[in-house]
Motif scaffolding. Structure first.
Motif, mmCIF file in Angstrom:
data_model
loop_
_atom_site.group_PDB
_atom_site.id
_atom_site.type_symbol
_atom_site.label_atom_id
_atom_site.label_comp_id
_atom_site.label_asym_id
_atom_site.label_seq_id
_atom_site.Cartn_x
_atom_site.Cartn_y
_atom_site.Cartn_z
ATOM 1 N N PHE A 140 -15.864 37.286 22.975
ATOM 2 C CA PHE A 140 -15.801 36.295 24.042
ATOM 3 C C PHE A 140 -17.208 35.947 24.507
ATOM 4 O O PHE A 140 -18.138 36.728 24.357
ATOM 5 C CB PHE A 140 -15.044 36.850 25.265
ATOM 6 N N ILE A 193 -8.678 39.641 27.281
ATOM 7 C CA ILE A 193 -9.404 38.857 28.275
ATOM 8 C C ILE A 193 -9.329 39.594 29.602
ATOM 9 O O ILE A 193 -8.260 39.927 30.089
ATOM 10 C CB ILE A 193 -8.817 37.449 28.412
ATOM 11 N N GLN A 194 -10.483 39.841 30.191
ATOM 12 C CA GLN A 194 -10.541 40.528 31.471
ATOM 13 C C GLN A 194 -10.789 39.517 32.585
ATOM 14 O O GLN A 194 -11.634 38.637 32.454
ATOM 15 C CB GLN A 194 -11.634 41.597 31.459
ATOM 16 N N TYR A 220 -18.610 34.978 28.317
ATOM 17 C CA TYR A 220 -18.336 34.833 29.737
ATOM 18 C C TYR A 220 -19.545 34.165 30.384
ATOM 19 O O TYR A 220 -20.671 34.293 29.912
ATOM 20 C CB TYR A 220 -18.125 36.200 30.413
ATOM 21 N N LEU A 262 -14.400 33.981 32.173
ATOM 22 C CA LEU A 262 -14.285 33.658 30.761
ATOM 23 C C LEU A 262 -14.700 32.217 30.501
ATOM 24 O O LEU A 262 -14.202 31.282 31.131
ATOM 25 C CB LEU A 262 -12.838 33.863 30.296
ATOM 26 N N GLU A 272 -18.690 36.768 40.239
ATOM 27 C CA GLU A 272 -18.052 37.526 39.189
ATOM 28 C C GLU A 272 -18.128 36.811 37.847
ATOM 29 O O GLU A 272 -18.177 35.577 37.803
ATOM 30 C CB GLU A 272 -16.572 37.803 39.540
ATOM 31 N N PRO A 273 -18.105 37.567 36.724
ATOM 32 C CA PRO A 273 -18.060 36.924 35.407
ATOM 33 C C PRO A 273 -16.722 36.199 35.221
ATOM 34 O O PRO A 273 -15.678 36.677 35.650
ATOM 35 C CB PRO A 273 -18.170 38.105 34.436
ATOM 36 N N PHE A 288 -17.618 45.605 40.370
ATOM 37 C CA PHE A 288 -16.588 44.653 39.973
ATOM 38 C C PHE A 288 -15.376 45.385 39.434
ATOM 39 O O PHE A 288 -15.502 46.318 38.639
ATOM 40 C CB PHE A 288 -17.101 43.709 38.881
ATOM 41 N N GLN A 337 -21.599 33.903 34.096
ATOM 42 C CA GLN A 337 -21.737 34.522 35.407
ATOM 43 C C GLN A 337 -22.781 33.762 36.212
ATOM 44 O O GLN A 337 -23.942 33.683 35.814
ATOM 45 C CB GLN A 337 -22.127 35.997 35.306
ATOM 46 N N PHE A 382 -11.817 39.131 36.579
ATOM 47 C CA PHE A 382 -12.605 39.900 37.525
ATOM 48 C C PHE A 382 -12.319 39.533 38.971
ATOM 49 O O PHE A 382 -12.029 38.373 39.296
ATOM 50 C CB PHE A 382 -14.097 39.660 37.268
ATOM 51 N N GLY A 383 -12.444 40.549 39.821
ATOM 52 C CA GLY A 383 -12.492 40.299 41.249
ATOM 53 C C GLY A 383 -13.864 39.769 41.638
ATOM 54 O O GLY A 383 -14.789 39.745 40.815
ATOM 55 N N ALA A 384 -14.003 39.381 42.903
ATOM 56 C CA ALA A 384 -15.230 38.752 43.381
ATOM 57 C C ALA A 384 -16.360 39.743 43.593
ATOM 58 O O ALA A 384 -17.503 39.336 43.825
ATOM 59 C CB ALA A 384 -14.961 37.977 44.661
ATOM 60 N N GLY A 385 -16.071 41.030 43.541
ATOM 61 C CA GLY A 385 -17.119 42.030 43.646
ATOM 62 C C GLY A 385 -17.275 42.594 45.041
ATOM 63 O O GLY A 385 -16.922 41.965 46.040
ATOM 64 N N SER A 428 -13.090 32.216 24.181
ATOM 65 C CA SER A 428 -12.920 33.229 23.149
ATOM 66 C C SER A 428 -13.624 32.739 21.889
ATOM 67 O O SER A 428 -13.885 31.542 21.729
ATOM 68 C CB SER A 428 -11.443 33.460 22.872
#
Lengths: 115, 108
Positions: free
Chosen positions: B34, A103-104, B36, B46, B43-44, A90, B38, A106-109, B49
């Motif tokens: 946070f 806050i991160q 998250y 959010l 993908e994870p 990822f 999944q 993410f791409g779809a992997g 917070s």
């Protein structure tokens, strides 16, 4: 809409081959990250970058490299693929912490199999 | 000791139940927190917070206890669609650390 895209989504390769996974974000984020996710380990950080020309090793960086020549892209290269690198990869990006909150996104992997 | 620790579960709960997850972190200098979500093979993303004052988003409530260094997530009136893995995330400056995740399975 801003997004983060990874390619390819699936990859099968052979042991010893060089492989590059692409990550492209349109958030204009300075920070980009690569993780791998394996059963029993959760997300583990491979490499990260806080801006153009900046790269840093994460906790599982052996056998991987990255380069950051522009804001949008952080390609991940497996120099000589090994079966232990079979995993889901990822990519993520985040704004600077001063703006808030780490806050991160993410791409779809990418699912990589090394045979 | 791991930086972020979670019970991996699985937690199997009936629809409509209330379920709570806890997560502990080791770095007292951590700044951001946070949860998250999944979904399987995705993908994870959010979920929310977490603030010291606590925060609520619909059926979800998150709490942070800095003194004891733990974070909690409460889900009320569980739905089938809540079935997923919930990742606890703790950050300092630009970096974050992910917990292994707690798997929730909501049963009809």
């Amino acid at each position: 809409d801003a997004e983060i895209t990874q390619s390819p989504r699936h990859k099968i390769t052979e042991t010893g081959r060089q492989v590059t996974l692409a990550c492209h974000q349109t958030w204009n984020h300075n920070n980009m990250f690569w993780y791998r996710q394996d059963l029993g380990h959760g997300l583990r950080l491979i490499h990260y970058s806080y801006g153009v020309q900046d790269t840093n090793k994460g906790e599982v960086s052996d056998g991987y490299s990255v380069s950051r020549s522009n804001t949008e892209d952080l390609p991940l290269t497996l120099e000589s693929a090994a079966s232990s690198q079979t995993s889901v990869y990822f990519c993520a990006s985040s704004a600077d912490p001063q703006e808030a909150k780490n806050i991160q996104y993410f791409g779809a992997g990418t699912r990589l199999s090394v045979l | 000791r791991k930086e972020v620790e979670q019970d991996p579960g699985p937690f199997n709960v009936p629809e409509g139940a209330t379920v709570a997850f806890n997560c502990t972190y080791s770095n007292s200098a951590s700044q951001s927190f946070f949860w998250y979500r999944q979904d399987c093979r995705k993908e994870p993303k959010l979920l929310m917070s977490v603030y010291s004052s606590g925060n609520e988003d619909g059926r979800f409530t998150a709490q942070l206890n800095r003194a004891s260094q733990y974070i909690s997530l409460l889900i009320r009136d569980s739905k089938l669609s809540d079935s997923a893995t919930y990742l606890c995330v703790v950050g300092r400056y630009q970096k974050v650390t992910f917990g292994i995740g707690t798997k929730l399975q909501v049963i009809p």
